[in-house]
Design an enzyme around this catalytic site. Structure first.
Site, mmCIF file in Angstrom:
data_model
loop_
_atom_site.group_PDB
_atom_site.id
_atom_site.type_symbol
_atom_site.label_atom_id
_atom_site.label_comp_id
_atom_site.label_asym_id
_atom_site.label_seq_id
_atom_site.Cartn_x
_atom_site.Cartn_y
_atom_site.Cartn_z
ATOM 1 N N ARG A 48 0.818 -1.222 0.000
ATOM 2 C CA ARG A 48 0.000 0.000 0.000
ATOM 3 C C ARG A 48 0.851 1.271 0.000
ATOM 4 O O ARG A 48 0.555 2.199 -0.753
ATOM 5 C CB ARG A 48 -1.000 -0.033 1.160
ATOM 6 C CG ARG A 48 -2.211 -0.916 0.843
ATOM 7 C CD ARG A 48 -3.080 -1.116 2.040
ATOM 8 N NE ARG A 48 -2.301 -1.679 3.135
ATOM 9 C CZ ARG A 48 -2.670 -1.628 4.396
ATOM 10 N NH1 ARG A 48 -3.787 -1.023 4.733
ATOM 11 N NH2 ARG A 48 -1.916 -2.176 5.326
ATOM 12 N N ASN A 70 -6.774 -2.497 1.846
ATOM 13 C CA ASN A 70 -6.537 -3.930 1.957
ATOM 14 C C ASN A 70 -7.849 -4.605 2.236
ATOM 15 O O ASN A 70 -8.657 -4.079 2.987
ATOM 16 C CB ASN A 70 -5.658 -4.185 3.187
ATOM 17 C CG ASN A 70 -4.257 -4.527 2.797
ATOM 18 O OD1 ASN A 70 -3.975 -4.789 1.640
ATOM 19 N ND2 ASN A 70 -3.375 -4.528 3.778
#
Ligand SMILES: [Zn+2]
Ligand SMILES: [Zn+2]
Ligand SMILES: [Zn+2]
Length: 758
Positions: free
Chosen positions: A19, A37
């Protein structure tokens, strides 16, 4: 108006800095939107003219440890976002994100470890999103600190701030910690008193230390100190089994061992396995022979945790790092057990309080024919899955074999092979198997409905499968599973010819098979050729006595006149032993017929006086290869014709490989006083010729040739077969990410089980 896109990526995309990577790239390119996520991977909403380029770069520049197995990209409604943000994780339904294996300490963390100014200067548990523990500390999914053994260490403000900062290398690094808030080490002496330091001086003095690592305990001593090495060998009752080493760095490895580019790559890889390397001649001065008696190789790895790196503050270049267990028992991984069980072996204990949840041995790799061949698959590789050639009809458990067990859980198009568990004969190892099977199911989120097991009725795993609760149970022939495992790894479903050469497997005629030419796929197989049956005294247990095997084979193969000439070969067999063998052979008592490839190596090893009784599995064959390799190193030109001939006989549809001429040829050379290394070399060479000639004779047409089974962990034999295959234009495939030995068996069981289940 600008368009907006929805991107879904899955695979290893969590716990590897994915990320922050998306976030940084989006910022760099002026992309707006968000990333988050989920239990199905990473979702991205991206807006801006540059999105197609962003998407392309996203896939091309992934972080080193990420692995994308699923990608999806589609236009969605424009959201007019003002910036790019990392959103809270979402949970939805069953998780199917892959869990990362443990990762060796990265360069950035190593630099910080040595930086006096750094918060984590000399902190033995430094890690980041690019490195550190993963699988070994995970109790459940999704992968989140609260579901790991790090849950008992609340983060200090500094760690918490780094953990929350998308631009930090420790953003959402679940095991992040420092000396203020994280795990700590503790040195104890054998009486349980606390001592200062990491045990470095003690190691330098020649003492033995039990050290808790990433996946379990190691027993450690100075690898350059023959007395210490010998003492460890005695205390661990290890017989002649080689010790693994950890080296300070690549430079010291190069000084004493030969390292190819491929081997260097493996040593430095994030899995950091033990790599089996050939010794240089001058290595004996520094690396004592006690490390690996009778072998021309050593298994070496590089430090893979910060604690290991700190140990090399000592003056030694090599540490023995052998699994912390008692002979025949599973790897020890808790402080309590280590102190209790290793008391008589270790002088000191270097413990720490970050619990290990999944014990994992070091993996062992060797480069054979320019490719990495796994001898043992555990830390650094597990729990990565293999992709199945087609979707499985059900969730299936393959329980594996009896020796070097690993099991496998498969569902949909993925099969997850467990870490190496060990030999199932001992009660404790079998308990470890049950324990890991239960917790592995959680990690990979597969609850099996079908179990596939080996056809051998006496295997612990067979009895376990038969006693278990699964509605469908499918019996699989051992060598068939070996063949199909390799086909599966290569995504092949069509039938192919396989040479499966190993120690032992239950045959359909109730004999012990082991040197088999099978043509087939997951649907079935035909046995096209095999080694002739020879008498094995004592069955599978007889493998511990190579000289008895050599004797029984000789008596069965040679004529009476020839047999009389061999008398002096059996002087090392006690008179009583000979008499018992004679009676056994005459009355066929406890005599098992076998076509085992491994036992042929054992017999030849004993004939040459290289290894007449074994202290570890495969010893006779491994020492035979080492002797042969010495000869091969000195004498490079290859004879066109093999020295010893393997002949054929036909038995119905099946070709039988007859080894009378080979055996008698070897015996004559022994009686003539030829060098054992010379004979050992020509045995390998002749066997390779025999294998390839048989493959040609079988004329099975198109398709690759599969080489598998534990015998193909023999580098010399395998490379000889590969050279001959190349010369004859035969395309060869071998195991890739799983071991060719029984550690790779369970995948084959699953794929065959899938064909037969309803
Ligand atoms: Zn790192
Ligand atoms: Zn901290
Ligand atoms: Zn096998």
């Amino acid at each position: 108006m600008t368009t907006a896109y929805f991107i879904h990526l899955n695979g290893i995309v969590q716990g590897v800095g994915f990320r922050p990577y998306v976030y940084r790239l989006a910022h760099e390119m002026g992309i707006k939107g968000w990333v988050n996520n989920s239990s199905h991977g990473v979702y991205i909403h991206a807006e801006g003219l540059q999105v197609p380029v962003f998407y392309r770069r996203l896939l091309q520049e992934v972080p080193p440890l990420a692995k994308i197995t699923h990608e999806e990209y589609r236009e969605v409604a424009f959201g007019n976002y003002a910036d790019f943000a990392i959103l809270q994780s979402r949970e939805e339904g069953q998780a199917d994100v892959l869990i990362s294996p443990d990762i060796a300490t990265c360069g950035d963390c190593l630099a910080e470890l040595r930086d006096v100014q750094d918060l984590r200067y000399r902190y033995p548990f430094i890690n980041c999103t690019n490195c550190g523990p993963r699988y070994t500390i995970i109790q459940d999914v999704p992968y989140d600190r609260a579901q790991t053994t790090m849950q008992s260490f609340p983060m200090c403000p500094v760690c918490a701030q780094e953990y929350a900062d998308p631009l930090n290398r420790r953003f959402h690094a679940q095991p992040v910690a420092c000396s203020q808030c994280g795990p700590a080490v503790q040195l104890l002496n054998a009486q349980g008193d606390f001592c200062a330091g990491l045990g470095i001086e003690q190691i330098a003095r020649g003492e033995i230390i039990a050290i808790k690592g990433l996946g379990g305990f190691h027993l450690v001593c100075d690898g350059g100190n023959p007395t210490a090495v010998q003492r460890l060998r005695q205390r661990k009752e290890r017989g002649a089994k080689p010790f693994a080493l950890m080296a300070r760095n690549l430079e010291v490895i190069r000084r004493y061992l030969k390292v190819s580019l491929k081997e260097e790559e493996l040593l430095k890889s994030s899995a950091a396995p033990i790599v089996i390397l050939e010794r240089k001649k001058e290595s004996g001065n520094v690396l004592p022979d006690e490390l690996a008696p009778g072998l021309h190789t050593l298994g070496v790895m590089l430090p893979y945790t910060p604690l290991h790196a700190l140990l090399f503050d000592g003056a030694f270049d090599f540490l023995v790092m052998t699994s912390g267990n008692l002979s025949g028992r599973p790897l020890i991984y808790t402080n309590e057990e280590a102190v209790r069980e290793l008391k008589g072996i270790a002088d000191y204990f270097l413990l720490h309080n970050r619990d290990i949840f999944h014990p994992c041995d070091d993996s062992v790799v060797q480069v054979i024919g320019d490719e990495a061949v796994l001898h043992r698959r555990a830390r650094g590789y597990v729990p990565l899955p293999q992709k199945c050639p087609q979707d499985l009809k059900a969730s299936i458990l393959g329980v594996g074999g009896e020796l070097k067990n690993a099991f496998c859980l498969g569902a949909k198009d993925r099969a997850f092979t467990s870490q190496y568990i060990g030999d199932m004969e001992g009660y404790e190892n079998f308990q470890r198997f049950r324990q890991e099977l239960a917790s592995f199911q959680k990690v990979v989120q597969i609850v099996p409905e079908v179990v596939a097991y080996d056809a051998h009725p006496d295997f612990q795993t067979t009895q376990f499968a038969l006693a278990g609760p699964w509605p469908q149970k499918i019996k699989v022939q051992h060598h068939h599973a070996h063949l199909v495992s390799v086909l599966g790894e290569h995504g092949i479903t069509a039938p192919a010819l396989g040479v499966v050469c190993d120690g032992t497997g239950w045959g359909e005629d109730r004999r012990i098979w082991g040197f088999e030419f099978l043509k087939g796929n997951a649907e079935g197989y035909r046995r096209l050729a095999h080694l002739e049956y020879l008498p094995l005294p004592g069955g599978d247990a007889g493998a511990k006595h190579p000289l008895r095997i050599a004797y029984a084979y000789g008596k069965s193969l040679l004529s009476e006149r020839e047999w009389l000439m061999t008398e002096r070969l059996w002087e090392r067999l006690a008179g009583a032993e000979q008499k018992i063998l004679d009676q056994q052979l005459e009355k066929r008592l406890q005599i098992f017929e076998t076509s085992s490839g491994g036992r042929l190596f054992d017999a030849v090893s004993a004939l040459l006086g290289i290894c007449t009784s074994v202290t570890y599995e495969g010893q006779a064959a491994i020492e035979l290869e080492s002797k042969a390799a010495l000869w091969s190193g000195k004498n490079s030109e290859d004879a066109l014709e093999p020295r010893y001939l393997i002949e054929w006989a036909e038995n119905g549809e099946c070709l039988i490989l007859k080894v009378k001429e080979l055996y008698w040829g070897i015996i004559q050379d022994v009686l003539d006083g030829k060098e054992p290394a010379f004979i050992a070399y020509h045995f390998h060479d002749s066997l390779a010729h025999g294998i390839v000639r048989t493959v040609l004779e079988l004329q099975v047409g198109e398709g690759p040739l599969v080489l598998t089974g534990g015998v193909f962990q023999n580098k010399l034999l395998t490379e000889k077969v590969l050279v001959l295959c190349k010369a004859f234009g035969i395309q060869v495939i071998r195991a890739k990410e799983l071991p060719p030995g029984d550690g790779g068996l369970a995948l084959g069981q699953i794929l065959i089980g899938n064909e037969r289940c309803s």
